[in-house]
Design an enzyme around this catalytic site. Structure first.
Site, PDB file in Angstrom:
ATOM      1  N   ASP A   1       5.520 -11.710   6.269  1.00  0.00           N
ATOM      2  CA  ASP A   1       4.241 -11.124   5.786  1.00  0.00           C
ATOM      3  C   ASP A   1       3.226 -10.983   6.788  1.00  0.00           C
ATOM      4  OD1 ASP A   1       1.711 -10.625   4.613  1.00  0.00           O
ATOM      5  OD2 ASP A   1       2.296 -11.805   2.855  1.00  0.00           O
TER       6      ASP A   1
ATOM      7  N   TYR B   1      -8.430   3.288   2.401  1.00  0.00           N
ATOM      8  CA  TYR B   1      -7.196   3.344   3.341  1.00  0.00           C
ATOM      9  C   TYR B   1      -7.716   3.549   4.738  1.00  0.00           C
ATOM     10  CZ  TYR B   1      -2.887   5.165   5.183  1.00  0.00           C
ATOM     11  OH  TYR B   1      -1.788   5.322   6.173  1.00  0.00           O
TER      12      TYR B   1
HETATM   13  N1  NAP Z   1       3.226   7.808   4.474  1.00  0.00           N
HETATM   14  C1  NAP Z   1       2.435   8.390   5.182  1.00  0.00           C
HETATM   15  O1  NAP Z   1       2.193   9.688   4.673  1.00  0.00           O
HETATM   16  C2  NAP Z   1       1.650   8.004   6.279  1.00  0.00           C
HETATM   17  C3  NAP Z   1       0.684   9.202   7.036  1.00  0.00           C
HETATM   18  C4  NAP Z   1      -0.109   8.630   8.072  1.00  0.00           C
HETATM   19  C5  NAP Z   1       0.165   7.436   8.581  1.00  0.00           C
HETATM   20  N2  NAP Z   1       1.077   6.429   7.782  1.00  0.00           N
HETATM   21  C6  NAP Z   1       1.060   5.215   8.744  1.00  0.00           C
HETATM   22  O2  NAP Z   1       2.496   5.113   9.057  1.00  0.00           O
HETATM   23  C7  NAP Z   1       2.979   3.967   9.135  1.00  0.00           C
HETATM   24  C8  NAP Z   1       4.354   3.922   8.343  1.00  0.00           C
HETATM   25  O3  NAP Z   1       4.056   4.255   6.916  1.00  0.00           O
HETATM   26  P1  NAP Z   1       5.502   4.650   5.855  1.00  0.00           P
HETATM   27  O4  NAP Z   1       5.089   5.707   5.251  1.00  0.00           O
HETATM   28  O5  NAP Z   1       6.611   4.132   6.477  1.00  0.00           O
HETATM   29  O6  NAP Z   1       4.990   3.278   4.974  1.00  0.00           O
HETATM   30  P2  NAP Z   1       5.754   2.618   3.878  1.00  0.00           P
HETATM   31  O7  NAP Z   1       7.258   3.246   3.731  1.00  0.00           O
HETATM   32  O8  NAP Z   1       4.941   2.497   2.685  1.00  0.00           O
HETATM   33  O9  NAP Z   1       6.459   1.293   4.400  1.00  0.00           O
HETATM   34  C9  NAP Z   1       5.385   0.289   4.462  1.00  0.00           C
HETATM   35  C10 NAP Z   1       5.990  -1.049   4.385  1.00  0.00           C
HETATM   36  O10 NAP Z   1       5.116  -2.227   4.804  1.00  0.00           O
HETATM   37  C11 NAP Z   1       5.623  -3.264   4.001  1.00  0.00           C
HETATM   38  N3  NAP Z   1       4.214  -4.317   3.914  1.00  0.00           N
HETATM   39  C12 NAP Z   1       3.093  -3.869   3.084  1.00  0.00           C
HETATM   40  N4  NAP Z   1       2.518  -5.186   3.152  1.00  0.00           N
HETATM   41  C13 NAP Z   1       3.068  -6.050   4.212  1.00  0.00           C
HETATM   42  C14 NAP Z   1       2.785  -7.345   4.735  1.00  0.00           C
HETATM   43  N5  NAP Z   1       1.499  -7.791   4.413  1.00  0.00           N
HETATM   44  N6  NAP Z   1       3.854  -7.680   5.581  1.00  0.00           N
HETATM   45  C15 NAP Z   1       4.491  -7.083   5.961  1.00  0.00           C
HETATM   46  N7  NAP Z   1       5.086  -6.044   5.544  1.00  0.00           N
HETATM   47  C16 NAP Z   1       4.451  -5.420   4.539  1.00  0.00           C
HETATM   48  C17 NAP Z   1       5.812  -2.644   2.778  1.00  0.00           C
HETATM   49  O11 NAP Z   1       6.546  -3.505   1.999  1.00  0.00           O
HETATM   50  P3  NAP Z   1       6.595  -3.355   0.300  1.00  0.00           P
HETATM   51  O12 NAP Z   1       7.165  -2.129   0.019  1.00  0.00           O
HETATM   52  O13 NAP Z   1       7.291  -4.527   0.057  1.00  0.00           O
HETATM   53  O14 NAP Z   1       5.058  -3.598  -0.069  1.00  0.00           O
HETATM   54  C18 NAP Z   1       6.737  -1.359   3.185  1.00  0.00           C
HETATM   55  O15 NAP Z   1       8.130  -1.820   3.435  1.00  0.00           O
HETATM   56  C19 NAP Z   1       1.793   2.888   8.300  1.00  0.00           C
HETATM   57  O16 NAP Z   1       1.130   2.400   9.297  1.00  0.00           O
HETATM   58  C20 NAP Z   1       1.090   4.133   7.677  1.00  0.00           C
HETATM   59  O17 NAP Z   1      -0.284   3.716   7.462  1.00  0.00           O
HETATM   60  C21 NAP Z   1       1.597   6.865   6.807  1.00  0.00           C
END
Ligand code: NAP
Length: 280
Positions: free
Chosen positions: A37, A126
């Site tokens: 975490d 966010y």
């Molecule tokens: N998705 C988009 O459209 C988008 C757009 C722009 C930028 N981003 C950025 O790209 C990056 C990757 O996004 P993604 O789409 O791969 O996100 P995602 O699929 O939501 O994955 C995020 C992961 O972070 C984990 N997490 C949450 N809180 C945590 C903590 N305290 N400690 C450790 N792990 C934790 C979550 O676990 P749980 O599922 O168990 O909570 C999840 O596995 C992020 O930085 C996001 O802000 C995403």
């Protein structure tokens, strides 16, 4: 080279793991939320100081944009304080640190592509929490890469899967047609991030697929590629109210990646086609 991936069960975390694992010289330590975490300072220090990775790639984040508007403390805890923990630990051992950020650090009020040095002004919790994560990264770690991406889809929950699932139970859908961005495949993004970590080109990067569209255009393209016959109605953000305000025009220019010769992003439609023909 030893590489630590946090948030390894997320969309990007999974793809980065796949991409790095192609290089047999690399040892990957991939940890999910249960295993690390990032908001727990002691655990972060123990894992990073204990394993001494050369690179830490943070894919962990609170990504539920609307939920962040009410889950404010957690948004800042994960997207800012968690990042600070990682940045400080990386600095202690001289590791490179990759922090993934977002187009939502911009307000999207002007119809021009954002370059990396453009003034940030997020309009959602966010976006604000992610911007503080960027600030902490710069403040506490000297060997950093901040990589801003947008409209991401890969292995996990995302807009593409939502549209396909909704099409199973609806004859028509309303989709917002006044927000512009660049749908980005985790495949393209993971390649870009992995190419950066072998360099010393530290700094902030925009990293999205080429071209742009609205959510409505994006939905229409998904259904066209998948041959799904469904009526899609273009609506305004006013008509489709969400808890978090979104930028109207958050198209990013991969300017710095182009300058360092590492911009290998494909057009968004090409990457989407590969995604839909492949794993879905
Ligand atoms: N998705 C988009 O459209 C988008 C757009 C722009 C930028 N981003 C950025 O790209 C990056 C990757 O996004 P993604 O789409 O791969 O996100 P995602 O699929 O939501 O994955 C995020 C992961 O972070 C984990 N997490 C949450 N809180 C945590 C903590 N305290 N400690 C450790 N792990 C934790 C979550 O676990 P749980 O599922 O168990 O909570 C999840 O596995 C992020 O930085 C996001 O802000 C995403």
């Amino acid at each position: 080279m030893k590489i630590l991936i946090t948030g390894a069960k997320g969309q990007l975390g999974k793809q980065i793991n796949k991409e790095i694992s192609k290089n047999k010289q690399c040892k990957v330590i991939a940890v999910n939320r249960k295993e690390l975490d990032i908001t727990d300072t002691n655990s972060v220090n123990q894992l990073i100081l204990g394993n001494e990775p050369d690179v830490v790639i943070n894919c962990a984040a609170h990504t539920a944009v609307d939920l962040c508007e009410e889950d404010i403390d957690n948004a800042y805890k994960i997207n800012a304080l968690g990042v600070k923990n990682l940045a400080i630990a990386c600095e202690k051992i001289g590791a490179k640190f990759v922090q993934v950020s977002t187009d939502y650090v911009f307000n999207g009020e002007v119809n021009i592509q954002y370059k990396e040095d453009e003034i940030t002004c997020p309009n959602s919790i966010y976006g604000k929490s992610k911007l503080l994560g960027e600030k902490f990264t710069k403040e506490f770690c000297s060997r950093y890469f901040i990589v801003r991406t947008a409209w991401l889809y890969g292995e996990g929950n995302n807009f593409v899967r939502t549209m396909i699932n909704l099409s199973k139970t609806n004859n028509e859908l309303n989709v917002v047609n006044d927000q512009y961005g660049s749908p980005t495949s985790t495949v393209d993004l993971a390649k870009a991030i992995v190419s950066l970590i072998y360099t010393e080109y530290y700094g902030t990067y925009h990293a999205t697929c080429e071209g742009s569209c609205t959510w409505y255009d994006f939905a229409k393209k998904i259904f066209e590629i998948k041959n799904i016959d469904i009526k899609v109605n273009p609506v305004t953000s006013e008509e489709f109210k969400r808890p978090a305000p979104r930028p109207k025009y958050s198209v990013l220019d991969n300017f710095m990646l182009k300058l360092v010769g590492l911009n290998s992003f494909r057009n968004w439609e090409e990457s989407l086609k590969e995604y839909l023909e492949g794993e879905m």
